[in-house]
Design a protein around this motif. Sequence first.
Motif, short mmCIF file in Angstrom:
data_model
loop_
_atom_site.label_atom_id
_atom_site.label_comp_id
_atom_site.label_asym_id
_atom_site.label_seq_id
_atom_site.Cartn_x
_atom_site.Cartn_y
_atom_site.Cartn_z
N GLY A 79 0.69 -1.35 0.10
CA GLY A 79 0.02 -0.05 -0.02
C GLY A 79 0.92 1.20 -0.15
N ALA A 80 2.12 1.35 0.83
CA ALA A 80 2.81 2.34 0.58
C ALA A 80 3.34 2.64 -0.41
N PHE A 81 3.84 1.63 -1.07
CA PHE A 81 4.65 1.66 -2.60
C PHE A 81 3.56 2.40 -3.55
N MET A 82 2.32 1.76 -3.34
CA MET A 82 1.30 2.13 -4.19
C MET A 82 1.10 3.70 -4.16
N VAL A 83 1.07 4.18 -2.99
CA VAL A 83 0.86 5.77 -2.63
C VAL A 83 1.95 6.50 -3.16
N ALA A 84 3.35 5.92 -2.89
CA ALA A 84 4.59 6.45 -3.35
C ALA A 84 4.44 6.84 -4.81
N THR A 85 4.00 5.50 -5.44
CA THR A 85 3.91 5.55 -7.12
C THR A 85 3.10 6.66 -7.45
N ILE A 86 1.69 6.79 -6.87
CA ILE A 86 0.70 7.84 -7.39
C ILE A 86 1.49 9.04 -7.18
N LEU A 87 1.71 9.52 -5.84
CA LEU A 87 2.21 10.99 -5.48
C LEU A 87 3.31 11.12 -6.38
N GLY A 88 4.55 10.20 -6.57
CA GLY A 88 5.69 10.51 -7.43
C GLY A 88 5.30 10.76 -8.72
N SER A 89 4.26 10.15 -9.13
CA SER A 89 3.49 10.17 -10.70
C SER A 89 2.92 11.74 -10.86
N ALA A 90 2.24 11.96 -10.01
CA ALA A 90 1.39 13.28 -9.97
C ALA A 90 2.26 14.41 -9.71
N THR A 91 3.08 14.10 -8.69
CA THR A 91 3.99 15.45 -8.54
C THR A 91 4.79 15.92 -9.85
N ALA A 92 5.41 14.82 -10.58
CA ALA A 92 6.29 15.04 -11.47
C ALA A 92 5.36 15.60 -12.70
N THR A 93 4.38 15.03 -13.02
CA THR A 93 3.27 15.43 -14.14
C THR A 93 2.84 16.78 -13.82
N LEU A 94 2.59 17.08 -12.61
CA LEU A 94 2.06 18.48 -12.40
C LEU A 94 3.25 19.33 -12.76
N VAL A 95 4.50 19.20 -12.32
CA VAL A 95 5.63 20.07 -12.84
C VAL A 95 5.65 20.13 -14.30
N MET A 96 5.44 19.06 -14.90
CA MET A 96 5.54 19.24 -16.47
C MET A 96 4.28 19.91 -16.74
N ALA A 97 3.09 19.80 -16.20
CA ALA A 97 1.95 20.63 -16.65
C ALA A 97 2.34 22.05 -16.51
N PHE A 98 2.53 22.58 -15.28
CA PHE A 98 2.68 24.04 -15.06
C PHE A 98 3.97 24.83 -15.27
N PHE A 99 5.19 23.87 -15.39
CA PHE A 99 6.48 24.45 -15.62
C PHE A 99 7.00 24.53 -17.01
N ALA A 100 6.51 23.17 -17.67
CA ALA A 100 6.91 23.04 -18.98
C ALA A 100 5.88 23.16 -20.29
N ASN A 101 4.60 23.04 -19.58
CA ASN A 101 3.38 23.35 -20.53
C ASN A 101 3.51 22.13 -21.64
N TYR A 102 4.00 20.88 -21.39
CA TYR A 102 3.56 19.90 -22.43
C TYR A 102 2.82 18.82 -22.02
N PRO A 103 2.14 18.17 -22.94
CA PRO A 103 1.28 17.20 -22.65
C PRO A 103 1.77 15.69 -22.30
N PHE A 104 3.15 15.80 -21.54
CA PHE A 104 3.68 14.60 -21.22
C PHE A 104 3.42 14.25 -19.88
N ALA A 105 3.26 12.88 -19.64
CA ALA A 105 2.94 12.31 -18.12
C ALA A 105 4.06 11.48 -17.76
N LEU A 106 4.26 11.53 -16.46
CA LEU A 106 5.42 10.87 -15.82
C LEU A 106 5.00 9.81 -14.76
N ALA A 107 5.87 8.93 -14.58
CA ALA A 107 5.64 7.91 -13.70
C ALA A 107 6.83 7.18 -13.51
N PRO A 108 7.06 6.16 -12.09
CA PRO A 108 8.25 5.13 -12.09
C PRO A 108 8.34 4.41 -13.38
#
Length: 461
Positions: free
Chosen positions: A77-106
């Motif tokens: 469960g902890a690794f699952m939450v880490a996966t989601i939060l890590g993915s969401a954080t990186a993707t949000l940085v891509m969204a607002f900082f780079a403004n590209y439609p690229f998604a990120l995850a482990p």
Amino acid sequence: MRKSKQSTGSRDPLKFFISEVSCVFRLKENGTNVKTEIFAGIATFLTMAYIVFVNPSILVQAVGVDASSPLYQQFFGAFMVATILGSATATLVMAFFANYPFALAPGMGLNAYFTYTVCLGMGIDWRVALAAVFVEGLIFIGLTLVGFRKFVAGIIPESIKVAISAGIGFFIAFIGLRSAGIVVSNPATSVTLGDLTNPGVLVTVVGLLVIVALYHRKIPGAVMIGILVATLVGAIPGIGVTKYQGIVGPVPDISPTFMKLDFSGFLSLDFWIVVLTFFFVDFFDTLGTITGLAQSAGFMKNGELPRANRAFLADAIGTSVGALFGTSTVTTYIESGAGIAEGGRTGLTALVVALCMLAMLFFAPLAQTVPGYATAPALIFVGALMIGNLGRVKWDDITEALPAFITVITMPLTYSIANGIALGIISYALVKLFSGKSKEVHWFTWILALAFALWLLFIKH
């Protein structure tokens, strides 16, 4: 004055919101709209959502707890939450900082390297491995900020870059085949064909066939659907490999993995070999993925990607932040191409992916219901896709072909991505030297080749 006040107060909130979103992500300048971006984000999410199930199932093995232990579920469960939060954080940085439609995850392959090579193979504690991931992300950030991206990109020959990706493909496909019981250990031949009458094998085969059939028809979420179908098949009486845990539930506790980094191995050479391997795989995987996605979307201008450093920083920041949460290296996903194909052109697409990822926090029981036999098809399928780039190797030039072959073949056979990279770089330098083409080898590649040779000969064993 009264008339102006009335018109302002009667402004449609939805239209105002859409106007603000369009302004933030520059939708008109990029020839898109809110509706298109939302559907594009959903398409991308569906194609990569499988990582929420697959990544924790791989990382939890690094901890070394028995599957029947209550600790197993806690760490899963902890690794699952880490996966989601890590993915969401990186993707949000891509969204607002780079403004590209690229998604990120482990990254697939990097999670396998984390568990099977670093932790289980080299005997490095998973918390030390997380520290290596964190440091790798910081190095990535530093090199991007100081403009060393082009220099690093020129260090490794193109044939080795391609071979690294393909070798990882073979490696994770091999792991998938072993998880399914299709390939098993054998004292006489090292590996052999497993018992195909095992119910788990049927579950994997059905899942793989569903994935292939849906992917061929370009149906979004093919891998995710395949995993769910395999899970349902595993629940059929007489097969019984699926143990129902539920679908929706409370968000798991992340404390078993959050901020658990251990820097006790910081001064050891093994630690830095792990860091170097994480970095090279992450860097060149990101470079190839972002370049390919940018070309397909028409973002390239004069051979360069505008705001490229911002896109790379999103990847690097996601890696270090993801390590703090408790997951392996975060990287840009080629599955972002599904959203681009749907018309996604801005960070709004990435924002939608991040929000969908966060919604998965409430589906922990479903993730824990999915058996290893159902995630194995995803490993095999993704591995097969990664092998496709081998056609870019110059097979008619033996000085390029042989090092590439050595890189690819040694990863699955030695169960180590690091070994494949090391032997590939060493063989490339030596083959070029003895073929009279030493000038084609970058000076820093010689340093890497020497360092890897010393590690393999005198330190690793």
